[in-house]
Motif scaffolding. Structure first.
Motif, PDB file in Angstrom:
ATOM      1  N   SER A   1       0.806  -1.219   0.000  1.00  4.01           N
ATOM      2  CA  SER A   1       0.000   0.000   0.000  1.00  4.01           C
ATOM      3  C   SER A   1       0.839   1.269   0.000  1.00  4.01           C
ATOM      4  CB  SER A   1      -0.956   0.003   1.191  1.00  4.01           C
ATOM      5  OG  SER A   1      -0.217  -0.076   2.395  1.00  4.01           O
ATOM      6  N   GLY A   2       2.076   1.198   0.455  1.00  8.73           N
ATOM      7  CA  GLY A   2       2.889   2.407   0.495  1.00  8.73           C
ATOM      8  C   GLY A   2       3.848   2.553  -0.670  1.00  8.73           C
ATOM      9  N   LEU A   3       3.808   1.632  -1.621  1.00  2.93           N
ATOM     10  CA  LEU A   3       4.738   1.711  -2.735  1.00  2.93           C
ATOM     11  C   LEU A   3       4.430   2.924  -3.609  1.00  2.93           C
ATOM     12  CD1 LEU A   3       4.882  -2.006  -3.969  1.00  2.93           C
ATOM     13  CD2 LEU A   3       6.500  -0.817  -2.499  1.00  2.93           C
ATOM     14  N   PRO A   4       5.460   3.619  -4.069  1.00  2.00           N
ATOM     15  CA  PRO A   4       5.207   4.757  -4.956  1.00  2.00           C
ATOM     16  C   PRO A   4       4.711   4.296  -6.322  1.00  2.00           C
ATOM     17  CG  PRO A   4       7.577   4.421  -4.662  1.00  2.00           C
ATOM     18  CD  PRO A   4       6.878   3.460  -3.733  1.00  2.00           C
ATOM     19  N   LEU A   5       3.826   5.097  -6.901  1.00  4.90           N
ATOM     20  CA  LEU A   5       3.342   4.878  -8.258  1.00  4.90           C
ATOM     21  C   LEU A   5       3.996   5.936  -9.134  1.00  4.90           C
ATOM     22  CD1 LEU A   5      -0.485   4.301  -7.619  1.00  4.90           C
ATOM     23  CD2 LEU A   5       1.384   2.638  -7.600  1.00  4.90           C
ATOM     24  N   VAL A   6       4.692   5.513 -10.160  1.00  2.98           N
ATOM     25  CA  VAL A   6       5.426   6.446 -11.006  1.00  2.98           C
ATOM     26  C   VAL A   6       4.969   6.339 -12.457  1.00  2.98           C
ATOM     27  CG1 VAL A   6       7.438   6.348  -9.478  1.00  2.98           C
ATOM     28  CG2 VAL A   6       7.349   4.856 -11.477  1.00  2.98           C
ATOM     29  N   ARG A   7       5.088   7.452 -13.164  1.00  2.00           N
ATOM     30  CA  ARG A   7       4.812   7.468 -14.604  1.00  2.00           C
ATOM     31  C   ARG A   7       6.008   6.832 -15.313  1.00  2.00           C
ATOM     32  NH1 ARG A   7       1.465  10.193 -17.694  1.00  2.00           N
ATOM     33  NH2 ARG A   7       0.887  11.580 -15.993  1.00  2.00           N
ATOM     34  N   ILE A   8       5.708   5.964 -16.263  1.00  2.00           N
ATOM     35  CA  ILE A   8       6.762   5.327 -17.060  1.00  2.00           C
ATOM     36  C   ILE A   8       6.877   6.081 -18.390  1.00  2.00           C
ATOM     37  CG2 ILE A   8       7.479   3.210 -18.240  1.00  2.00           C
ATOM     38  CD1 ILE A   8       7.619   3.019 -15.179  1.00  2.00           C
ATOM     39  N   HIS A   9       8.075   6.587 -18.659  1.00  2.00           N
ATOM     40  CA  HIS A   9       8.333   7.310 -19.904  1.00  2.00           C
ATOM     41  C   HIS A   9       8.866   6.346 -20.958  1.00  2.00           C
ATOM     42  CE1 HIS A   9       7.526  11.217 -18.128  1.00  2.00           C
ATOM     43  NE2 HIS A   9       8.162  10.782 -17.060  1.00  2.00           N
ATOM     44  N   ALA A  10       8.771   6.732 -22.209  1.00  2.00           N
ATOM     45  CA  ALA A  10       9.160   5.867 -23.328  1.00  2.00           C
ATOM     46  C   ALA A  10      10.619   5.435 -23.257  1.00  2.00           C
ATOM     47  CB  ALA A  10       8.873   6.568 -24.650  1.00  2.00           C
ATOM     48  N   ASN A  11      11.467   6.247 -22.622  1.00  4.98           N
ATOM     49  CA  ASN A  11      12.894   5.909 -22.534  1.00  4.98           C
ATOM     50  C   ASN A  11      13.255   5.241 -21.208  1.00  4.98           C
ATOM     51  OD1 ASN A  11      12.597   8.087 -20.864  1.00  4.98           O
ATOM     52  ND2 ASN A  11      14.231   9.317 -21.772  1.00  4.98           N
ATOM     53  N   SER A  12      12.264   4.855 -20.427  1.00  2.54           N
ATOM     54  CA  SER A  12      12.504   4.213 -19.136  1.00  2.54           C
ATOM     55  C   SER A  12      13.202   2.867 -19.307  1.00  2.54           C
ATOM     56  CB  SER A  12      11.176   4.002 -18.403  1.00  2.54           C
ATOM     57  OG  SER A  12      11.341   3.104 -17.314  1.00  2.54           O
ATOM     58  N   SER A  13      14.078   2.557 -18.379  1.00  2.00           N
ATOM     59  CA  SER A  13      14.751   1.249 -18.393  1.00  2.00           C
ATOM     60  C   SER A  13      13.780   0.112 -18.078  1.00  2.00           C
ATOM     61  CB  SER A  13      15.903   1.249 -17.388  1.00  2.00           C
ATOM     62  OG  SER A  13      15.399   1.458 -16.071  1.00  2.00           O
ATOM     63  N   HIS A  14      12.579   0.432 -17.628  1.00  2.00           N
ATOM     64  CA  HIS A  14      11.594  -0.588 -17.249  1.00  2.00           C
ATOM     65  C   HIS A  14      10.649  -0.979 -18.389  1.00  2.00           C
ATOM     66  CE1 HIS A  14      13.034  -0.139 -13.226  1.00  2.00           C
ATOM     67  NE2 HIS A  14      12.651   1.113 -13.164  1.00  2.00           N
ATOM     68  N   VAL A  15      10.722  -0.304 -19.527  1.00  2.44           N
ATOM     69  CA  VAL A  15       9.767  -0.559 -20.616  1.00  2.44           C
ATOM     70  C   VAL A  15       9.769  -2.026 -21.029  1.00  2.44           C
ATOM     71  CG1 VAL A  15       9.318  -0.117 -23.070  1.00  2.44           C
ATOM     72  CG2 VAL A  15       9.596   1.798 -21.481  1.00  2.44           C
ATOM     73  N   ALA A  16      10.935  -2.608 -21.265  1.00  2.00           N
ATOM     74  CA  ALA A  16      10.986  -3.996 -21.745  1.00  2.00           C
ATOM     75  C   ALA A  16      10.424  -4.966 -20.702  1.00  2.00           C
ATOM     76  CB  ALA A  16      12.402  -4.384 -22.138  1.00  2.00           C
ATOM     77  N   THR A  17      10.717  -4.723 -19.428  1.00  2.05           N
ATOM     78  CA  THR A  17      10.195  -5.586 -18.355  1.00  2.05           C
ATOM     79  C   THR A  17       8.672  -5.546 -18.324  1.00  2.05           C
ATOM     80  OG1 THR A  17      12.160  -5.263 -17.000  1.00  2.05           O
ATOM     81  CG2 THR A  17      10.157  -5.953 -15.850  1.00  2.05           C
ATOM     82  N   LEU A  18       8.119  -4.346 -18.290  1.00  3.46           N
ATOM     83  CA  LEU A  18       6.666  -4.195 -18.201  1.00  3.46           C
ATOM     84  C   LEU A  18       5.994  -4.740 -19.459  1.00  3.46           C
ATOM     85  CD1 LEU A  18       6.533  -0.614 -16.652  1.00  3.46           C
ATOM     86  CD2 LEU A  18       6.382  -2.803 -15.453  1.00  3.46           C
ATOM     87  N   ALA A  19       6.546  -4.428 -20.617  1.00  3.54           N
ATOM     88  CA  ALA A  19       5.983  -4.941 -21.868  1.00  3.54           C
ATOM     89  C   ALA A  19       6.049  -6.469 -21.888  1.00  3.54           C
ATOM     90  CB  ALA A  19       6.737  -4.358 -23.063  1.00  3.54           C
TER      91      ALA A  19
END
Length: 160
Positions: free
Chosen positions: A3-21
């Protein structure tokens, strides 16, 4: 736990794009026949807008994403008159049951409302109860690409 985890906007150049996709492709790739992993990453990157529609958000445990949700223009190829959509709500199995999905849905709703959206949609094969608890209403039961799904909508009152 979540419940306390931050929610962040993911930008197109984020290092997380491939993981989430990759999560989205693994979970729902069967609904997009012919879209390989590289195409899925490209499509996901295109949904990583700066604000409004489209937008992608992630719940973060430090530097590691543990859940995601998107606000997209189009999520059902044969129902283009319905727009925009809450899409790709996914939480890693070990983080489920902690309220992360609900928080991600609320964050997408806030984004939609802040950008003038008064009604938007989702479809789900199996999470109707979650979305009903969050105020979504059933619109239609239908088969979509070989799977029975429920289209649901969320309405926000127009500002007075």
């Amino acid at each position: 736990m979540g419940s306390g985890l931050p929610l962040v906007r993911i930008h197109a150049n984020s290092s997380h794009v491939a993981t989430l996709a990759g999560w989205i492709h693994a979970e729902w790739g069967h609904l997009h026949s012919g879209r390989d992993f590289a195409a899925a990453v490209g499509h996901f990157r295109g949904d990583c807008g700066l604000a409004g529609v489209p937008s992608v958000f992630a719940a973060m445990d430090g530097e590691r994403p543990v859940g995601t949700a998107s606000l997209v223009v189009d999520d059902m190829s044969d129902r283009r008159e319905l727009t925009p959509w809450l899409a790709s709500v996914y939480v890693l199995p070990e983080w489920r049951g902690c309220g992360i999905a609900s928080r991600l849905v609320r964050r997408v709703e806030e984004e939609a409302l802040a950008h003038g959206v008064e009604r938007f949609y989702l479809y789900t094969p199996d999470q109707q109860a979650l979305y009903r608890r969050l105020g979504w209403q059933d619109v239609e039961e239908r088969e979509y690409r070989g799977e029975m799904v429920t289209i649901m909508q969320r309405d926000f009152p127009a500002p007075a």
